[in-house]
Scaffold this motif. Sequence first.
Motif, PDB file in Angstrom:
ATOM      1  N   MET A 235     -16.048  -6.055   6.272  1.00  0.00           N
ATOM      2  CA  MET A 235     -15.552  -7.035   7.237  1.00  0.00           C
ATOM      3  C   MET A 235     -14.043  -7.010   7.368  1.00  0.00           C
ATOM      4  O   MET A 235     -13.493  -7.266   8.435  1.00  0.00           O
ATOM      5  CB  MET A 235     -16.004  -8.446   6.812  1.00  0.00           C
ATOM      6  N   ARG A 236     -13.371  -6.725   6.249  1.00  0.00           N
ATOM      7  CA  ARG A 236     -11.903  -6.704   6.225  1.00  0.00           C
ATOM      8  C   ARG A 236     -11.465  -5.397   5.544  1.00  0.00           C
ATOM      9  O   ARG A 236     -11.215  -5.384   4.336  1.00  0.00           O
ATOM     10  CB  ARG A 236     -11.359  -7.916   5.462  1.00  0.00           C
ATOM     11  N   PRO A 237     -11.412  -4.284   6.305  1.00  0.00           N
ATOM     12  CA  PRO A 237     -11.088  -2.982   5.697  1.00  0.00           C
ATOM     13  C   PRO A 237      -9.797  -2.966   4.897  1.00  0.00           C
ATOM     14  O   PRO A 237      -9.662  -2.205   3.934  1.00  0.00           O
ATOM     15  CB  PRO A 237     -11.000  -2.048   6.913  1.00  0.00           C
ATOM     16  N   GLU A 238      -8.854  -3.843   5.270  1.00  0.00           N
ATOM     17  CA  GLU A 238      -7.592  -3.877   4.541  1.00  0.00           C
ATOM     18  C   GLU A 238      -7.777  -4.329   3.091  1.00  0.00           C
ATOM     19  O   GLU A 238      -6.874  -4.190   2.264  1.00  0.00           O
ATOM     20  CB  GLU A 238      -6.584  -4.797   5.250  1.00  0.00           C
ATOM     21  N   GLY A 239      -8.958  -4.874   2.786  1.00  0.00           N
ATOM     22  CA  GLY A 239      -9.245  -5.293   1.415  1.00  0.00           C
ATOM     23  C   GLY A 239      -9.323  -4.130   0.449  1.00  0.00           C
ATOM     24  O   GLY A 239      -9.268  -4.320  -0.758  1.00  0.00           O
ATOM     25  N   GLY A 240      -9.432  -2.912   0.979  1.00  0.00           N
ATOM     26  CA  GLY A 240      -9.466  -1.734   0.125  1.00  0.00           C
ATOM     27  C   GLY A 240      -8.106  -1.131  -0.146  1.00  0.00           C
ATOM     28  O   GLY A 240      -8.019  -0.005  -0.669  1.00  0.00           O
ATOM     29  N   ARG A 241      -7.056  -1.893   0.147  1.00  0.00           N
ATOM     30  CA  ARG A 241      -5.692  -1.404  -0.095  1.00  0.00           C
ATOM     31  C   ARG A 241      -5.445  -1.257  -1.597  1.00  0.00           C
ATOM     32  O   ARG A 241      -5.533  -2.221  -2.343  1.00  0.00           O
ATOM     33  CB  ARG A 241      -4.706  -2.397   0.513  1.00  0.00           C
ATOM     34  N   PRO A 242      -5.135  -0.043  -2.077  1.00  0.00           N
ATOM     35  CA  PRO A 242      -4.902   0.147  -3.510  1.00  0.00           C
ATOM     36  C   PRO A 242      -3.559  -0.430  -3.945  1.00  0.00           C
ATOM     37  O   PRO A 242      -2.687  -0.728  -3.118  1.00  0.00           O
ATOM     38  CB  PRO A 242      -4.923   1.666  -3.672  1.00  0.00           C
ATOM     39  N   GLY A 243      -3.388  -0.583  -5.237  1.00  0.00           N
ATOM     40  CA  GLY A 243      -2.133  -1.107  -5.768  1.00  0.00           C
ATOM     41  C   GLY A 243      -2.044  -0.903  -7.263  1.00  0.00           C
ATOM     42  O   GLY A 243      -2.875  -0.221  -7.872  1.00  0.00           O
ATOM     43  N   ASN A 244      -1.058  -1.529  -7.857  1.00  0.00           N
ATOM     44  CA  ASN A 244      -0.809  -1.367  -9.284  1.00  0.00           C
ATOM     45  C   ASN A 244      -1.452  -2.476 -10.107  1.00  0.00           C
ATOM     46  O   ASN A 244      -1.545  -3.625  -9.668  1.00  0.00           O
ATOM     47  CB  ASN A 244       0.699  -1.360  -9.567  1.00  0.00           C
ATOM     48  N   ILE A 245      -1.866  -2.099 -11.306  1.00  0.00           N
ATOM     49  CA  ILE A 245      -2.234  -3.070 -12.332  1.00  0.00           C
ATOM     50  C   ILE A 245      -1.011  -3.218 -13.222  1.00  0.00           C
ATOM     51  O   ILE A 245      -0.544  -2.242 -13.822  1.00  0.00           O
ATOM     52  CB  ILE A 245      -3.443  -2.595 -13.150  1.00  0.00           C
TER      53      ILE A 245
END
Length: 384
Positions: A235-245
């Motif tokens: 529903m919100r493809p931007e939710g798969g934006r990777p990032g740092n832990i």
Amino acid sequence: MTDSAITEEKLDAAALFALPKPAGECRIVVAMSGGVDSSVVAALAAESGAEVIGITLQLYDYGAATGRKGACCAGDDIRDARQVADRLGIAHYVYDHETAFREEVVETFADEYLAGRTPIPCIRCNMGPKFTDLLRMARELGADCLATGHYVRRIEGEAGVELHRALDPARDQSYFLYATTEEQLDFLRFPLGGLPKQEVRRLAERFGLTVAAKPDSQDICFVPDGDYAKIVKAMRPEGGRPGNIVHAETGEVLGQHPGIIHYTVGQRRGLEIGGLAEPVYVVELDAESAEVRVGPKRMLAVNAARIVETNRIGPLPAGELTAKVRSLSKPVPIILEGELGGGAECAIRFASPEFGVAPGQAAVIYAGERVVGGGWIEETFASA
């Protein structure tokens, strides 16, 4: 108490549905999800002698849900509800509520995860389609009450109607119903609140209902395989934006993640971080920077939370208050600061540090067994 004694007591229409007049002159609308609980409520209502109408809301895609077990309000569940209605000889209507459910519940669910919060769609559903819309339909049908299969108790108190926890703590659903208004509670009935689940299944067998052994529904009915992140990402493809832990204390980058929608505050598993001196947990999600911040368990401790969109049921008591900040947690002592109810915001202060309190969850406030009200957790404050 024997099975027969329980059955006889619970078949008393006055005790079950608190009808305002003789049962033969009443009309009861039953919210039928297709599960064993609502089916037994319909059977009990029919046996009381009242006219009974079953209503099922189709809340999400029929085709996608066909053949699913343990769901709610779609596919096989609609057919099960219809079969029960036919067995009982009562009217049954199905209303297509998919668009409203998607807008009010599913999209809000996705947006909350996208914002780094931990949503509870079941409460949103009860606040919208389940109670607001069903209650309106029941009134339009000339019903004297709307009955559901929720495990809570509606009790007539000195100051008006009250909402109490179910007698069986393992089945209690009061956490999900804190937003019920006093006006709604006047019209609602919860006849299963005084029964353990095994008795409900025995009643289903006695009534000859095909759903007697049907599995209980999932908490999140519209997530077929339990993979909520997949639903959010679709529903919100931007939710798969990777990032740092990132370590919340040192700022050190410990690894990468595939999107904050995969994490919740308090989570330990799935971080895939090794080589640390002590276990770490998710302590904060920063949606703007796409950072998952982790730290030792002590960083999860909070001493207060700000709650918004609050609701109050009945007067505030003078005695001790407790609160549940997760559906499966035990109520803990709190001090309430500010005005509860009417949509106002207030704060709850914990008597002892509480762990894993997540923005987006609900804080439900109790006075003993009575639900006083609650609200959405907007912000937490770390213990010193």
